[in-house]
Design an enzyme around this catalytic site. Structure first.
Site, PDB file in Angstrom:
ATOM      1  N   HIS A 121      53.401-132.869   1.582  1.00  0.00           N
ATOM      2  CA  HIS A 121      53.349-131.401   1.512  1.00  0.00           C
ATOM      3  C   HIS A 121      54.502-130.873   0.641  1.00  0.00           C
ATOM      4  CE1 HIS A 121      51.372-131.674   5.710  1.00  0.00           C
ATOM      5  NE2 HIS A 121      50.458-131.095   4.953  1.00  0.00           N
ATOM      6  N   LYS A 145      41.961-127.509  14.944  1.00  0.00           N
ATOM      7  CA  LYS A 145      42.533-128.810  15.284  1.00  0.00           C
ATOM      8  C   LYS A 145      43.338-128.752  16.575  1.00  0.00           C
ATOM      9  CE  LYS A 145      43.097-130.182  10.451  1.00  0.00           C
ATOM     10  NZ  LYS A 145      44.051-130.507   9.399  1.00  0.00           N
ATOM     11  N   ARG A 150      44.281-135.087  -2.305  1.00  0.00           N
ATOM     12  CA  ARG A 150      44.662-136.502  -2.262  1.00  0.00           C
ATOM     13  C   ARG A 150      43.468-137.314  -2.739  1.00  0.00           C
ATOM     14  NH1 ARG A 150      46.473-135.716   3.791  1.00  0.00           N
ATOM     15  NH2 ARG A 150      44.783-134.246   3.495  1.00  0.00           N
ATOM     16  N   SER A 177      49.372-136.127   7.919  1.00  0.00           N
ATOM     17  CA  SER A 177      50.138-135.844   9.141  1.00  0.00           C
ATOM     18  C   SER A 177      49.588-136.668  10.306  1.00  0.00           C
ATOM     19  CB  SER A 177      50.047-134.359   9.497  1.00  0.00           C
ATOM     20  OG  SER A 177      50.588-133.576   8.468  1.00  0.00           O
TER      21      SER A 177
HETATM   22  P1  ADP Z   1      44.866-128.107   6.878  1.00  0.00           P
HETATM   23  O1  ADP Z   1      44.743-128.262   8.358  1.00  0.00           O
HETATM   24  O2  ADP Z   1      44.691-126.709   6.402  1.00  0.00           O
HETATM   25  O3  ADP Z   1      44.084-129.109   6.056  1.00  0.00           O
HETATM   26  P2  ADP Z   1      47.234-129.632   6.357  1.00  0.00           P
HETATM   27  O4  ADP Z   1      48.609-129.351   6.850  1.00  0.00           O
HETATM   28  O5  ADP Z   1      46.579-130.866   6.862  1.00  0.00           O
HETATM   29  O6  ADP Z   1      46.406-128.353   6.658  1.00  0.00           O
HETATM   30  O7  ADP Z   1      47.264-129.641   4.775  1.00  0.00           O
HETATM   31  C1  ADP Z   1      47.593-128.515   4.013  1.00  0.00           C
HETATM   32  C2  ADP Z   1      47.285-128.813   2.565  1.00  0.00           C
HETATM   33  O8  ADP Z   1      48.159-129.842   2.110  1.00  0.00           O
HETATM   34  C3  ADP Z   1      45.872-129.327   2.312  1.00  0.00           C
HETATM   35  O9  ADP Z   1      45.414-128.819   1.068  1.00  0.00           O
HETATM   36  C4  ADP Z   1      46.033-130.824   2.248  1.00  0.00           C
HETATM   37  O10 ADP Z   1      45.035-131.448   1.470  1.00  0.00           O
HETATM   38  C5  ADP Z   1      47.402-130.912   1.576  1.00  0.00           C
HETATM   39  N1  ADP Z   1      48.077-132.176   1.876  1.00  0.00           N
HETATM   40  C6  ADP Z   1      48.313-132.749   3.064  1.00  0.00           C
HETATM   41  N2  ADP Z   1      48.949-133.935   2.932  1.00  0.00           N
HETATM   42  C7  ADP Z   1      49.117-134.113   1.593  1.00  0.00           C
HETATM   43  C8  ADP Z   1      49.674-135.147   0.788  1.00  0.00           C
HETATM   44  N3  ADP Z   1      50.150-136.256   1.307  1.00  0.00           N
HETATM   45  N4  ADP Z   1      49.660-134.974  -0.551  1.00  0.00           N
HETATM   46  C9  ADP Z   1      49.126-133.859  -1.080  1.00  0.00           C
HETATM   47  N5  ADP Z   1      48.578-132.856  -0.417  1.00  0.00           N
HETATM   48  C10 ADP Z   1      48.564-132.976   0.926  1.00  0.00           C
END
Ligand code: ADP
Length: 163
Positions: A18, A42, A91, A129
């Site tokens: 992130h 979630k 990703r 995560s």
């Molecule tokens: P959500 O529940 O809205 O998907 P996340 O916290 O899981 O929220 O992710 C927020 C954003 O960050 C999403 O666009 C997700 O694809 C991106 N993201 C999460 N992990 C990574 C990573 N390792 N590299 C790049 N982008 C990521």
């Protein structure tokens, strides 16, 4: 006029993936607002306040980044804070379908707010995560993928220890 972007997500918890996206976004926009979704579909490990605290602590050294929490539709929040773009990370191919659906729906809800997709460095390409939570709960070392404050919070929550 300042170019403001919003980076929404659940951040449960925030990872270096992130943060990598966030840094890239600050090279494109004057201000990037990391917006922690309070309630999502979630099941969260950390509540909204704790996720927000960890995001704030992990990004305090980054200039032009603000951390907030929001409820409701992200396009409404984006409009309220004057953001004209929404940042999302892409990703592996697996993200694409869902992210495209989301971007098209948000475009339908407010055609003035565009989604900007950014790609992380290779080392974060398969990082999520949920995987971090799983590995920490089994006692694995993932310290290269998460900020120290997140590692401590995860250990405390999942293992009842903090280093
Ligand atoms: P959500 O529940 O809205 O998907 P996340 O916290 O899981 O929220 O992710 C927020 C954003 O960050 C999403 O666009 C997700 O694809 C991106 N993201 C999460 N992990 C990574 C990573 N390792 N590299 C790049 N982008 C990521």
């Amino acid at each position: 006029m300042k170019n403001i972007a919003i980076y929404p997500g659940s951040f449960d918890p925030i990872t270096n993936g992130h943060i990598d996206i966030l840094k890239k976004a600050t090279e494109l926009f004057d201000t990037v607002i990391l917006a922690v979704a309070e309630a999502t579909t979630k099941d969260h490990l950390f509540d909204g306040a704790e996720r927000e605290r960890l995001c704030r602590e992990s990004t305090k050294y980054l200039q032009r980044v603000e951390v907030t929490k929001f409820d409701g539709l992200i396009v409404d929040y984006a409009r309220k804070v004057g953001a004209k773009a929404m940042i999302r990370g892409l990703r592996a191919v697996s993200d694409f379908e869902y992210e495209l659906q989301l971007a098209l729906m948000n475009k339908h809800l407010d055609s003035k707010i565009n989604t900007v997709f950014l790609i992380p460095d290779y080392k974060y390409f398969y990082l999520s995560s949920s995987l971090i939570r799983q590995v920490v709960s089994l006692g694995g070392d993932v310290s290269v993928f998460i900020p120290t404050c997140v590692e401590n919070a995860l250990k405390e929550r999942l293992l009842g220890t903090e280093n």
